[in-house]
Every structure is written in C-alpha cells, then in structure tokens.
Write a protein that holds these residues in place. Structure first.
Motif, PDB file in Angstrom:
ATOM      1  N   LYS A   1       0.793  -1.229   0.000  1.00 47.42           N
ATOM      2  CA  LYS A   1       0.000   0.000   0.000  1.00 47.42           C
ATOM      3  C   LYS A   1       0.827   1.282   0.000  1.00 47.42           C
ATOM      4  O   LYS A   1       0.383   2.307  -0.507  1.00 47.42           O
ATOM      5  CB  LYS A   1      -0.934   0.012   1.218  1.00 47.42           C
ATOM      6  CG  LYS A   1      -1.941  -1.142   1.228  1.00 47.42           C
ATOM      7  CD  LYS A   1      -2.784  -1.084   2.500  1.00 47.42           C
ATOM      8  CE  LYS A   1      -3.795  -2.228   2.542  1.00 47.42           C
ATOM      9  NZ  LYS A   1      -4.606  -2.204   3.793  1.00 47.42           N
ATOM     10  N   ASN A   2       1.999   1.246   0.588  1.00 43.22           N
ATOM     11  CA  ASN A   2       2.820   2.457   0.705  1.00 43.22           C
ATOM     12  C   ASN A   2       4.296   2.052   0.657  1.00 43.22           C
ATOM     13  O   ASN A   2       4.871   1.657   1.671  1.00 43.22           O
ATOM     14  CB  ASN A   2       2.509   3.197   2.004  1.00 43.22           C
ATOM     15  CG  ASN A   2       3.294   4.499   2.131  1.00 43.22           C
ATOM     16  OD1 ASN A   2       4.129   4.818   1.287  1.00 43.22           O
ATOM     17  ND2 ASN A   2       3.039   5.241   3.200  1.00 43.22           N
ATOM     18  N   GLN A   3       4.885   2.162  -0.524  1.00 47.36           N
ATOM     19  CA  GLN A   3       6.253   1.677  -0.714  1.00 47.36           C
ATOM     20  C   GLN A   3       7.317   2.726  -0.402  1.00 47.36           C
ATOM     21  O   GLN A   3       8.432   2.647  -0.914  1.00 47.36           O
ATOM     22  CB  GLN A   3       6.417   1.143  -2.138  1.00 47.36           C
ATOM     23  CG  GLN A   3       5.578  -0.099  -2.411  1.00 47.36           C
ATOM     24  CD  GLN A   3       5.817  -0.668  -3.801  1.00 47.36           C
ATOM     25  OE1 GLN A   3       6.362  -0.016  -4.684  1.00 47.36           O
ATOM     26  NE2 GLN A   3       5.414  -1.917  -3.998  1.00 47.36           N
ATOM     27  N   ASP A   4       7.021   3.664   0.441  1.00 41.48           N
ATOM     28  CA  ASP A   4       8.020   4.592   0.961  1.00 41.48           C
ATOM     29  C   ASP A   4       8.851   3.862   2.015  1.00 41.48           C
ATOM     30  O   ASP A   4       8.402   2.889   2.629  1.00 41.48           O
ATOM     31  CB  ASP A   4       7.329   5.805   1.578  1.00 41.48           C
ATOM     32  CG  ASP A   4       8.291   6.958   1.846  1.00 41.48           C
ATOM     33  OD1 ASP A   4       9.505   6.790   1.613  1.00 41.48           O
ATOM     34  OD2 ASP A   4       7.821   8.021   2.298  1.00 41.48           O
ATOM     35  N   VAL A   5      10.099   4.333   2.218  1.00 44.05           N
ATOM     36  CA  VAL A   5      10.942   3.757   3.262  1.00 44.05           C
ATOM     37  C   VAL A   5      10.457   4.254   4.613  1.00 44.05           C
ATOM     38  O   VAL A   5      10.233   5.454   4.809  1.00 44.05           O
ATOM     39  CB  VAL A   5      12.420   4.135   3.060  1.00 44.05           C
ATOM     40  CG1 VAL A   5      13.280   3.511   4.169  1.00 44.05           C
ATOM     41  CG2 VAL A   5      12.912   3.682   1.688  1.00 44.05           C
ATOM     42  N   ASN A   6      10.288   3.349   5.547  1.00 44.71           N
ATOM     43  CA  ASN A   6       9.924   3.723   6.908  1.00 44.71           C
ATOM     44  C   ASN A   6      11.124   4.421   7.552  1.00 44.71           C
ATOM     45  O   ASN A   6      12.201   3.838   7.652  1.00 44.71           O
ATOM     46  CB  ASN A   6       9.552   2.474   7.700  1.00 44.71           C
ATOM     47  CG  ASN A   6       8.937   2.801   9.042  1.00 44.71           C
ATOM     48  OD1 ASN A   6       9.298   3.789   9.677  1.00 44.71           O
ATOM     49  ND2 ASN A   6       8.017   1.953   9.502  1.00 44.71           N
ATOM     50  N   PRO A   7      10.954   5.680   7.982  1.00 42.24           N
ATOM     51  CA  PRO A   7      12.097   6.418   8.543  1.00 42.24           C
ATOM     52  C   PRO A   7      12.804   5.700   9.694  1.00 42.24           C
ATOM     53  O   PRO A   7      13.996   5.937   9.916  1.00 42.24           O
ATOM     54  CB  PRO A   7      11.463   7.733   9.011  1.00 42.24           C
ATOM     55  CG  PRO A   7      10.280   7.904   8.129  1.00 42.24           C
ATOM     56  CD  PRO A   7       9.744   6.518   7.913  1.00 42.24           C
TER      57      PRO A   7
END
Length: 537
Positions: free
Chosen positions: A221-227
């Motif tokens: 759903k959200n392929q951004d890197v988790n900070p």
C-alpha cells in the motif's frame, strides 16, 4: 628519409651548416675548376633538398586516421589516411574546431550488467561468449566500454531467479543475514563483472530499485521507506559495498535510489535526510571510498525539478559527487542545461535509457531491432546529452536474447510480464547467432575513441542532417565524431588552426577522425612564419 628525433632548432642548425659547407665547396670549385668537384656539389645540393623536404614534412604534415560505420556496410572500418590542407574551396560546408575553448571532462560510455545478459551469452559456446565480451570491453579489439552500471539486488532483468534483496529477514537491522550469494552464481553480477574485467577496465555505478520489503511502510500500500529504518538502510548500502569489495569488485559510485517514486516511493526531501543524516556520516566514519550519486531521476525534467530540493541543502550536498538521470523522455535537454548551470561543478551522467514498450516505445516498432539504421537515433541521443555537459552515457540492457528477454516478473515491484526491450547486443539462444546492433556501433565509436579524461572542445558550424563533436585527449590528440543522418553521401570540411580536413561522410553513418593537435599547430606556425618572412614584417 627517416629523420632523427631531434629538435627543430637542431635541424635548422644542420641545414645552415650544410649551406656553409656547400658555399665553401662552391668556392673551391671556382678556384680549381674541377669537374669532379662539380659532380660532388650537385650531389650535396640533392641531399640537402631531400633532407629539407623530409624535415618540413615531418614537422608540418601528418596522417589523420579515419574510421567509419555506415549503412553501406562499414563497421568501425579503417579508411585511407587523410591530411589537412590549405582551404582552397569556399563552397564546402565547414565545421570549425577550437581546442582553446573547453567544456566537460568525459567519464565514460557503456551499458549495464544484468543477469539477463549473462544468461544470454552463457547459452553460447565458450569461444563465442568470449568474442562478445571482447567486442564490448577490449579497447583495442572492441568497443572498450569504460563506464558501466550494475544494480543493488533485483530489477526487471535480474532474471536468474525470483525477486530478491540481500537481506530478506524482517527486522534484521544489524544485517546479520546479509548475503550476496546469488551475485556469485553462474549467472550472477559479480561473475559477469569479473568476466568482463579480463578484457578492459571500467568504472561501476550501482543504483537500487527497492530496499528489502520489510524496510518499506507497506509493500502493498505504501512503498516509501519507513524512517525508523534509515540507519538500517545505510548499513545495507555499506554492507553491499564491503561484500563486493571482499570479492575483488570495487563499486565506484552508489545511487541511493533508482527512479524514486516509480519504484521506491520516497520523496526527494527524504532522500536528502537519509543522505545527510545517515548514509553520508556512516560512509565517512567507515572511510568508504565509493562516491555517492544523488539518485536516478526517470527523465531530464524530473532531475531539473527535483534535484535542487536536495542540492540546495549544504548538509546533503557535501556528499553528492554526481547527478545522474535517465533519458526516457527524449526531450528537455534545455532543462538539463539549466541544471548544469545551477551546479556547474557537479558532473551529469545519463545512466539509463532503452527501447521498452513499458517505457513508451510504440508497439508498431518491432523489438529487438536488428537494423543498422537504428544506430542513427542513438547517436543523436548521445550528441544531445553530451552537448548539455553530460560526462558519461550508459545504456540499459547490454545483452538480451532474440525475444528481448529474459525478464524478471514481480508485479508488485513494477516488473511486468511481458517486458520486451532492446539491447546493445542480441544473442539468439536457439541459433546461437550474435547480432551487434546499430546502437552498438554508434556507441562504440564514442566508447572506443573518446576515453575517460578526454575533454569536449568547441565545435561550430551547421549542416542539416550532419553533426560534429570534438574532444581533446590529455596528450594533445583530437578525436572528432561526425554523424551523417542523411540518405546520401555528404562532403564536409573540418577546420582546425586554419587548415582544412576534407571528408566524405557516407549516407547514414558515423565517422571518427583522429589527429595530433600539436602537428597541425606546428604547421600553422610554420606557415605564419613564412608569410612574415615574405612580407618582411
């Protein structure tokens, strides 16, 4: 007559000494009237004349080496040597080369190491596989590729197995399970790189499509890197470089992300934070020699729009060595030129482009392409990028099979099926036939003759369908690339230090001309001195 390797001044002294000797002999002949002496005098005059002509030719004239690839059948074919001459024909269109005005330093030309390429050449008999590698990497007998892309784990043409990362164990922030084992396999990247390095040297740059899935917010759903995994991702990059170096492969440049927002959905301000606060400091602490590329924008417009978001942050900018971009838009060179002018000290690299239906190539074009004429399109792309100060030019798939594959499939990671693409070299895995495409020959004219460290120099002049670009090597040689996109032969002149080189450019062709700038300059100086002597000024 072969002249000794002495200075011009030494030759002039010998000439004047010979003149004095001749005058002395002439006086003795006058005094004694000896017939034998007259014969000797004639011989001396003849020797002096031959010596002087040879001396003059050695200083002011030289051969220009010419190599041609053309629709007519030439394939980097050497042609009879040419020479510069005085300009006696004002009707010929001329291009002027000025080596006093310089532009960017060239870092190299090449393509990409991918499992699909090694799978393809591994289907050939060993001798044929070696011939392909030689044709790509040997600077004497082949194209001499000098700047190459490899990749950090999976992409769409990492085809030797399913999608993978180097650490698929969720939560392994210490990288305890980090492994590059697949890259050491018979179709692996390290295996491929080492096979190529037996034939030539090249720099390596490596981007990453995706980090391990568990570092993403949500792969579905959200392929951004988790900070919270920024430190872990920095260690992931570090381990990649270290493990490769343990295997004898040094990666010269690392790109944090390949086409961010198309693959990993990370915005540029977060790439800046990752670089500034995590990757950069860790690399500095560990004394990593690998230089960092910003990331790889999917097109020129994207690079021009987004790179300033990171480059205007001094904390992040200090770690960036190169600004790479991809050439899939086939436009917006003006925007890239503006980016160069904003950051003139930052080299630009074009690090990926290809024909691919998934990237917008029309379905009416049959892929892969076997015709030579297609090389003209790619030659113009190279010219376009170099004219806006690009220092390296790297194509995507170096080798594919007759179907434009094999490709890897992972829909969730943006790797579709089918995914037909066009390579530099086509290997028919059924018939074992190897085809060197038109792209190969046009790219080879640059990679073989324009070497890392050469400097682009000013070229002026214009003729529809004809393009000319010149470079100067560190030892003073001039390398000139001339493209004729017309369907008929064209005669042009190349002016350099007031002398003209006349060339006939075949229809649909690329020509490379090589000469020494020092010899032509010496010829121009000699001519100027002769004019000065005649006018008495």
């Amino acid at each position: 007559m072969k002249l000794r390797n002495v200075s011009r001044q030494a030759h002039e002294r010998e000439f004047h000494n010979a003149q004095e000797s001749r005058l002395g002999m002439y006086t003795r002949v006058r005094m004694h009237g000896s017939r034998d002496s007259l014969v000797k005098l004639a011989i001396v005059w003849a020797v002096i004349a031959v010596y002087f002509v040879a001396f003059s030719a050695g200083v002011v004239a030289q051969d220009v080496k010419v190599f041609v690839s053309s629709k007519a059948g030439d394939r980097i074919s050497p042609k009879p040597a040419l020479r510069f001459e005085r300009d006696r024909d004002s009707s010929t269109v001329k291009f002027e080369i000025n080596d006093g005005i310089t532009y960017q330093k060239i870092d190299g030309f090449g393509a990409s190491f991918l499992e699909a390429g090694l799978i393809s050449i591994n289907s050939l008999p060993r001798s044929e596989r070696e011939s392909v590698l030689r044709a790509l990497f040997d600077p004497e007998k082949g194209a001499g590729f000098s700047a190459m892309k490899t990749v950090i784990a999976s992409t769409d043409f990492m085809s030797a197995g399913p999608f993978y990362s180097y650490d698929d164990v969720p939560g392994d922030v210490a990288m305890s399970h980090f492994s590059i084992a697949r890259d050491l396999g018979p179709n692996g990247l390290i295996t491929f790189i080492k096979l190529a390095r037996r034939y030539g040297e090249f720099v390596l740059q490596a981007p990453m499509d995706y980090p391990p899935d568990w570092m993403l917010v949500d792969v579905n759903k959200n392929q951004d890197v988790n900070p919270k995994y920024y430190d872990a991702l920095a260690r992931y990059y570090l381990r990649y470089l270290q493990e490769y170096e343990k295997q004898g492969v040094f990666v010269d440049y690392l790109s944090l992300f390949n086409e961010p927002d198309i693959y990993t959905k990370i915005p540029y301000n977060e790439i800046g934070a990752l670089l500034r606060d995590h990757v950069g400091p860790l690399f500095r602490k560990e004394r990593i020699r690998t230089r960092i590329m910003l990331s790889e924008a999917p097109n020129r417009e994207d690079a021009a729009r987004n790179y300033p978001l990171l480059l205007d942050d001094p904390g992040a900018r200090q770690y960036v060595s190169v600004a790479p971009y991809h050439g899939y838009d086939d436009k917006d060179w003006d925007k890239l030129l503006k980016l160069h002018r904003q950051y003139p000290d930052l080299p630009l690299w074009m690090t990926e482009v290809c024909y691919a239906y998934d990237a917008g190539t029309p379905k009416t074009m049959s892929l892969p392409r076997f015709d030579f004429e297609d090389g003209d399109y790619w030659g113009n792309q190279i010219f376009n990028d170099l004219e806006v100060y690009t220092s390296a030019w790297i194509y995507w798939n170096m080798i594919l099979d007759e179907k434009g594959g094999p490709w890897s499939v992972s829909q969730i990671h943006g790797n579709p099926d089918p995914n037909v693409q066009h390579p530099v070299v086509i290997v028919d895995r059924r018939t074992k036939k190897v085809t060197y495409t038109g792209l190969y020959y046009y790219l080879a004219h640059f990679s073989k003759f324009v070497r890392p460290g050469d400097i682009r120099i000013k070229t002026s002049g214009s003729l529809d369908g004809v393009r000319v670009m010149a470079f100067k090597t560190p030892d003073g040689k001039i390398v000139t690339e001339l493209m004729n996109s017309r369907r008929e032969d064209v005669e042009v002149g190349v002016t350099f230090h007031d002398r003209v080189l006349r060339l006939k450019l075949p229809a649909i062709s690329i020509t490379t001309a090589l000469w020494s700038s020092k010899s032509v300059q010496a010829e121009a100086a000699e001519r100027a001195q002769q004019v000065k002597s005649k006018t008495g000024s």
